[in-house]
Design an enzyme around this catalytic site. Structure first.
Site, PDB file in Angstrom:
ATOM      1  CD  GLU A 150      -3.072  -0.673   2.286  1.00  0.00           C
ATOM      2  OE1 GLU A 150      -4.285  -0.792   2.089  1.00  0.00           O
ATOM      3  OE2 GLU A 150      -2.595  -0.427   3.411  1.00  0.00           O
ATOM      4  CD  GLU A 159       2.707   7.563   0.984  1.00  0.00           C
ATOM      5  OE1 GLU A 159       2.877   6.337   1.187  1.00  0.00           O
ATOM      6  OE2 GLU A 159       1.849   8.229   1.565  1.00  0.00           O
TER       7      GLU A 159
END
Length: 689
Positions: A150, A159
């Site tokens: 995730e 990210e």
């Protein structure tokens, strides 16, 4: 807040309303990051649809590997609570390696894995995935044949998903491994939107026959490089005009080697209508399986055939990208929408299809004018708000005289320019930020007003009569706006500035705004309450250690403070009438003693009370007030409309309580303004008369 740590000490960056600066405060050694973990991961855990899709995808992947007669070894990068690893083991995986770089979260994952009796099949590794080793003496005994992650954000890759996948395929997983999610796809739509474009470009301002123009450098600037992530579902469809279809820009197959190298992709289409190409709306979806039967989409609610089925999220939202420059397009015109990315970010550009040898920027555009570094996107929107500008201009017009000597105290404000154009004798402006000072200088130069406003790069307490050329201040003005302000009352720095220059004020000086009032209203949130809801169980797994962490975090001082939230993105329902609770008189200096206010407000609406919203209203003159909270009276049904340019404060109750709205319950409040710190201590409760 910004945080950093040195050895065993933790420092928190806190906005200081008394100085307008960000102070670094040392916390106790017991201070930890529980509250941050809770805020980041609670919404993740409570997104039921996402969890269901992941679980379904993991079960399918485990089945495919078992069907090949292989031992199922799972690598879970960025495990968080360990939820995906527990799903994998329950689905039949033989072993899971759960990687988590953030130590407090890795400790929480270990606790949750133990609580659910999976310690024999899940190994939590507190490292960055690029530091994990494989081999007999390594962190992993063997390479994995299922990769679950995730690692995504609103922009998908922000990210570091691409470098992490790239490394994992090279060093941690087998060739031909299964991946959950299997692929991600980016979608985009080109639109015209005055509302959104005002977040990126300063618009011309009409003032008494004068037109204040933005500097050429600002107009030509590509803008801020960072993505604008928002709840696009709260942007009404009538506020933008689609100029093209929703385009599939590119996909990433996570089951194959992934490259983090910069790349560009093009979608060709014909313009659906004529207009000004300004903004790209973008989102993504993930296929949990190779066939694309298990899909989790981040599309906004207005793209759903039934918007009521839209699953609210606050971790994966939608993105707004601003084109480097506004471009006119004609209906039927062939267009190329180009998306480029590096290892962490995306950017868009537009060309006509007949253009050859289109040069795509190898590096993401960045601000060259400094304005996009000084002004945030909400700040651009605020400066471009015509109704707000009219309020300030009308207020200034009512108090200024030909002999007025004005001093402006706000960061990167247009008020001193307005004061000059309205005929003030002298206008001075304090700009403590060198960058903000340069932006205002550009604006003055572009409008041939270089000598109309004197910019002073000093702090209020340093100001002397000599700096003012021997003039006393007859008008002290501010919006007020300060870039360090997080909560509504942080702008009370203006009051401290007013106190610092008190000796330089003319005895009959006018202060604008003359006062500020803090308002409160009890609310029921449509969705924002989820960031504070307990986890309990998630997909049948006991994740209550997260609840225990949250409860521990509530013992810390800052958990009883209000949090800043842009409430225009988070619909809520008012359960009381708006109530003024504290008034700050700027015509007087900051008092020496604390100012307290307590009382009760009857609940007039029925619902679940999640907390209290707080905001400031500034009384510019006796007749003109600007609200940084509610922009319209609350409707009979309790509907609230919030100022989109500033964040409001939200005080969450530890537990919700249903209110009848028939006078049986009151909202009790107790607030104290501490002059020496500029903080407001607050306590709220629901009582029965």
């Amino acid at each position: 807040r910004l945080r950093g740590s040195v050895t065993m000490k933790t420092f928190c960056g806190r906005a200081n309303p008394t100085t307008g600066a960000l102070d670094w405060v040392e916390e106790s050694e017991e201070y930890d990051y529980h509250q941050e973990i809770a805020r980041c991961l609670l919404v993740f855990l409570l997104c039921v649809l996402k969890n269901e899709k992941y679980y379904e995808g993991i079960r399918a992947a485990v089945s495919r590997v078992k069907a090949r007669g292989e031992r199922v070894v799972v690598l879970d990068i960025g495990t968080g609570t360990g939820l995906l690893s527990m799903m994998a083991v329950t689905a039949g995986a033989d072993y899971c390696y759960a990687i988590e770089v953030f130590k407090p979260m890795a400790q929480a994952a270990t606790c949750i894995v133990e609580r659910n009796s999976f310690s024999d099949k899940i190994k939590v590794i507190n490292k960055h995935s690029t530091e994990v080793t494989v081999g007999p003496d390594g962190d992993m005994q063997e390479r994995a044949n299922i990769l679950v992650t995730e690692l995504f954000d609103t922009e998908l890759i922000g990210e570091g998903a691409l470098p992490s996948y790239e490394h994992a395929h090279m060093h941690l997983v087998q060739a031909g491994c299964e991946a959950v999610p299997h692929r991600a796809t980016i979608y985009a739509q080109l639109v015209e939107s005055d509302m959104l474009w005002k977040w990126s470009q300063l618009q011309p301002i009409e003032l008494d026959g004068n037109k204040l123009l933005p500097p050429p450098a600002v107009v030509k600037c590509a803008g801020a490089p960072s993505v604008c992530d928002i709840q696009l579902s709260q942007v009404p469809p009538e506020s933008f005009t689609p100029l093209g279809p929703i385009c599939t820009m590119f996909s990433v197959d996570f089951s194959k080697p992934v490259s983090s190298a910069a790349q560009s992709y093009t979608a060709q289409f014909k313009a659906q209508t004529s207009g000004r190409a300004q903004v790209v709306l973008s989102w993504w979806d993930i296929d949990m399986d190779p066939d694309g039967n298990i899909v989790c989409t981040m599309a906004p609610s207005w793209s759903y055939s039934d918007p009521r089925t839209y699953p609210w999220r606050d971790h994966w939202m939608q993105s707004v990208y601003f084109l480097p420059a506004e471009e006119k397009v004609s209906e039927g015109e062939e267009l190329n929408l180009i998306v480029s990315h590096d290892d962490y970010s995306l950017w868009y550009s537009l060309t006509q299809s007949e253009q050859n040898d289109v040069k795509v920027a190898k590096f993401r555009p960045c601000c060259t004018c400094q304005a996009h570094l000084v002004w945030t996107r909400p700040r651009f929107g605020e400066l471009n708000d015509e109704q707000r500008t009219e309020s300030y201009v009308n207020a200034l017009r009512s108090i200024l005289k030909p002999d007025s000597v004005c001093l402006s105290v706000s960061d990167g404000s247009l008020l001193p320019i307005f004061a000059h154009l309205l005929g003030s004798k002298k206008v001075f402006s304090l700009e403590n930020s060198g960058m903000a000072k340069q932006v205002i200088e550009q604006l003055l130069h572009a409008n041939s007003l270089k000598h109309g406003v004197q910019l002073l790069g000093i702090r209020p307490e340093q100001l002397s009569l000599a700096d003012l050329e021997g003039n006393q201040i007859s008008v002290l003005m501010g919006e007020p706006y300060f870039s360090t302000s997080l909560l509504p009352w942080h702008s009370l720095f203006f009051w401290y500035c007013r106190t610092a220059v008190a000796q330089l004020l003319h005895p009959n000086a006018t202060i604008l705004p003359r006062a500020a009032t803090l308002y409160i209203v009890a609310v029921e949130f449509q969705d924002l309450w989820r960031i504070r809801a307990p986890c309990g169980t998630c997909e049948g797994f006991d994740v209550s250690p997260m609840d225990e962490m949250i409860q521990q975090s509530l013992d810390y001082r800052e958990s009883w403070e209000a949090e800043p939230h842009p409430l225009w993105e988070y619909p809520c329902h008012a359960l009381t009438k708006p109530q003024p609770v504290l008034t700050f008189d700027f015509t007087q200096c900051v008092p020496e003693q604390p100012v307290n206010s307590d009382g009760t407000v009857p609940f007039t609406g029925r619902g679940l009370c999640h907390g209290v919203a707080l905001w400031m209203e500034y009384q510019l003159t006796e007749d003109i007030t600007v609200s940084l909270g509610l922009t319209k009276p609350v409707s009979e049904e309790g509907a609230c409309e919030w100022n989109p340019h500033r964040k409001q404060g939200v005080f969450f109750f530890r537990s919700t309580r249903e209110t009848s709205g028939n006078g049986r319950e009151d909202l009790a409040y107790n607030l104290t303004f501490e002059p020496h710190t500029g903080d407001i201590k607050m306590d709220f409760s629901i009582t029965e008369p």
